[in-house]
Design a protein around this motif. Structure first.
Motif, PDB file in Angstrom:
ATOM      1  N   GLU A   1       0.824  -1.206   0.000  1.00 40.74           N
ATOM      2  CA  GLU A   1       0.000   0.000   0.000  1.00 40.74           C
ATOM      3  C   GLU A   1       0.862   1.262   0.000  1.00 40.74           C
ATOM      4  N   GLY A   2       1.867   1.292   0.872  1.00 35.05           N
ATOM      5  CA  GLY A   2       2.747   2.452   0.936  1.00 35.05           C
ATOM      6  C   GLY A   2       3.520   2.644  -0.355  1.00 35.05           C
ATOM      7  N   THR A   3       3.989   1.536  -0.934  1.00 33.15           N
ATOM      8  CA  THR A   3       4.726   1.601  -2.204  1.00 33.15           C
ATOM      9  C   THR A   3       3.855   2.192  -3.303  1.00 33.15           C
ATOM     10  N   GLN A   4       2.611   1.704  -3.411  1.00 40.72           N
ATOM     11  CA  GLN A   4       1.723   2.165  -4.469  1.00 40.72           C
ATOM     12  C   GLN A   4       1.360   3.635  -4.302  1.00 40.72           C
ATOM     13  N   ILE A   5       1.130   4.064  -3.077  1.00 44.86           N
ATOM     14  CA  ILE A   5       0.800   5.481  -2.825  1.00 44.86           C
ATOM     15  C   ILE A   5       1.943   6.380  -3.298  1.00 44.86           C
ATOM     16  N   LEU A   6       3.168   6.016  -2.954  1.00 50.01           N
ATOM     17  CA  LEU A   6       4.324   6.836  -3.338  1.00 50.01           C
ATOM     18  C   LEU A   6       4.581   6.788  -4.844  1.00 50.01           C
ATOM     19  N   LEU A   7       4.369   5.627  -5.456  1.00 45.39           N
ATOM     20  CA  LEU A   7       4.537   5.535  -6.910  1.00 45.39           C
ATOM     21  C   LEU A   7       3.487   6.389  -7.626  1.00 45.39           C
TER      22      LEU A   7
END
Length: 430
Positions: free
Chosen positions: A84-90
């Protein structure tokens, strides 16, 4: 700014508890404040903190901020295994190709290392470089092979990963790793993507060599079907070994059988004039059958010169006469005299053949006619001539010796490199 950051540090650790009770962002007035808070989150991440990211990003936080560990929030989320954190930042355009200090690992490398398919897919969708290497030259595909992550390996290959990038230290390729781990699925993916089936490490080891060394019969068979070269050698403990010899050394009999299949025997027979020559690894014999030169003989008798595995030369008359003094004359001049020796250990009798040196053999090759005399020794009597045979020498014998020595070198080399096999029971066998 320093005071603000200090306040943020003090409030950060109680943030999760007060989140449901008040607005934790009330003190964040500027993008710099939001960036400072994002930096703190990346340094002290706990599960659930990724839910704070959208608000911080909305308030202008710099998603490329470097924390005290030298990494960005995106790399932090990947290392925390947070999809989730990875996708938000991407989605906020975070750079997917940032690297970790010292190791040089990218987010994609670490996602593959943790076998997180969803994060790998997200990073690939964001145009992460699938062939970016770390400081050791390792790619995401390489580490996926190390972790036996077949789905990730397939995804990386389908996304353009190069299967032939080897590590910088030992020149180990992804196919080496897959073969060493007996992961047939990954091996098939790599070979379909044009992986070099005969890639060699710094010491010469191929994927076939590694599979043979580990005793992985299915991996060996898969590589052989794909036409892997059985003759490429590796240097192990200062010795040169083929996959066949390595399998032998590790006592993997089933692998030896697979690698032996289709190999020629380590021997060769040929005729050089009136001399019959037989050569195998470490040994050869040159034989003259007397009825080839004297048709008046009622039965075949022969003289055989032998080079044994220890490099010494001897001869045997094969006449059934293994006693007395044996003499050889070349053009009327005696060049050799020797005896068969009988040795008993109390249980059995062993006959030791007369030893003949190389210089004497060379004299034979330069003469035209030789004569073998066998002198029988009798008790209290002078030696009595028992047998005599004459036979031509010259060019035929010289060619036979030259050919035998040359073939011996070739066959011994082929045996050492696994290009031929020696049947068990013959001078140690394979």
């Amino acid at each position: 700014m320093k005071i603000t950051a200090f306040i943020l540090v003090l409030t950060f650790f109680s943030f999760t508890n007060i989140f449901a009770q008040s607005d934790p962002f009330s003190k964040i007035k500027t993008p710099d404040d939001a960036t400072a808070y994002l930096k703190l989150i990346s340094e002290n991440f706990k599960a659930g903190d990724e839910k704070l990211l959208p608000t911080l990003i909305k308030k202008g936080a710099d998603v490329e901020v470097i924390n005290k560990f030298g990494v960005t929030p995106l790399l932090c989320m990947v290392l925390a295994n947070s999809y989730e954190g990875t996708q938000i930042l991407l989605d906020a355009s975070a750079n997917p190709n940032v690297t970790k200090p010292k190791t040089g690992g990218t987010p994609l490398f670490f996602a593959a290392q943790m076998n997180n398919l969803k994060i790998v897919q997200a990073l690939i969708n964001a145009k992460a470089d699938v062939n970016r290497t770390n400081s050791r030259g390792l790619t995401p595909l390489f580490i996926a092979c190390v972790k036996n992550a077949k789905e990730i390996a397939a995804l990386l290959l389908n996304s353009g990963a190069n299967p032939n990038i080897s590590d910088t230290k030992k020149q180990t390729s992804p196919l080496h790793i897959a073969a060493e781990r007996n992961n047939i699925a990954i091996m098939m993916y790599l070979m379909k993507a044009k992986a070099n089936i005969d890639a060699q490490t710094s010491n010469g080891a191929t994927p076939l060599f590694m599979a043979a060394s580990k005793g992985h019969a299915l991996a060996v068979q898969t590589l052989l079907i794909a036409k892997a070269n059985k003759h490429l050698t590796a240097t192990i403990d200062k010795t040169t070994r083929s996959p066949l010899l390595e399998a032998q050394a590790q006592k993997h009999g089933n692998i030896v059988t697979l690698l032996n299949k289709g190999l020629p025997r380590c021997n060769k027979s040929f005729e050089q004039g009136i001399w019959d020559v037989f050569v195998m690894a470490d040994y050869y014999s040159i034989k003259l059958t007397f009825d080839k030169v004297d048709q008046s003989l009622s039965y075949a008798t022969s003289l055989t010169f032998e080079r044994s595995p220890n490099g010494r030369y001897s001869f045997d008359t094969n006449l059934g006469v293994r006693f007395g003094v044996h003499q050889i004359f070349v053009d009327g001049i005696k060049v050799f005299e020797g005896k068969f020796k009988r040795q008993s250990n109390g249980k059995s009798l062993k006959i030791k053949l007369p030893s003949i040196d190389l210089k004497t053999l060379q004299k034979l090759t330069k003469g035209k006619m030789a004569e073998l005399r066998i002198m029988q020794e009798q008790y209290k009597k002078a030696a009595v001539q028992k047998h005599t045979f004459k036979f031509p020498l010259g060019e035929d014998l010289r060619k036979a010796f030259y050919k035998a020595e040359n073939e011996l070198k070739i066959i011994t080399l082929e045996k050492n490199e696994g290009r031929c096999y020696q049947p068990k029971g013959l001078f140690g066998g394979l």
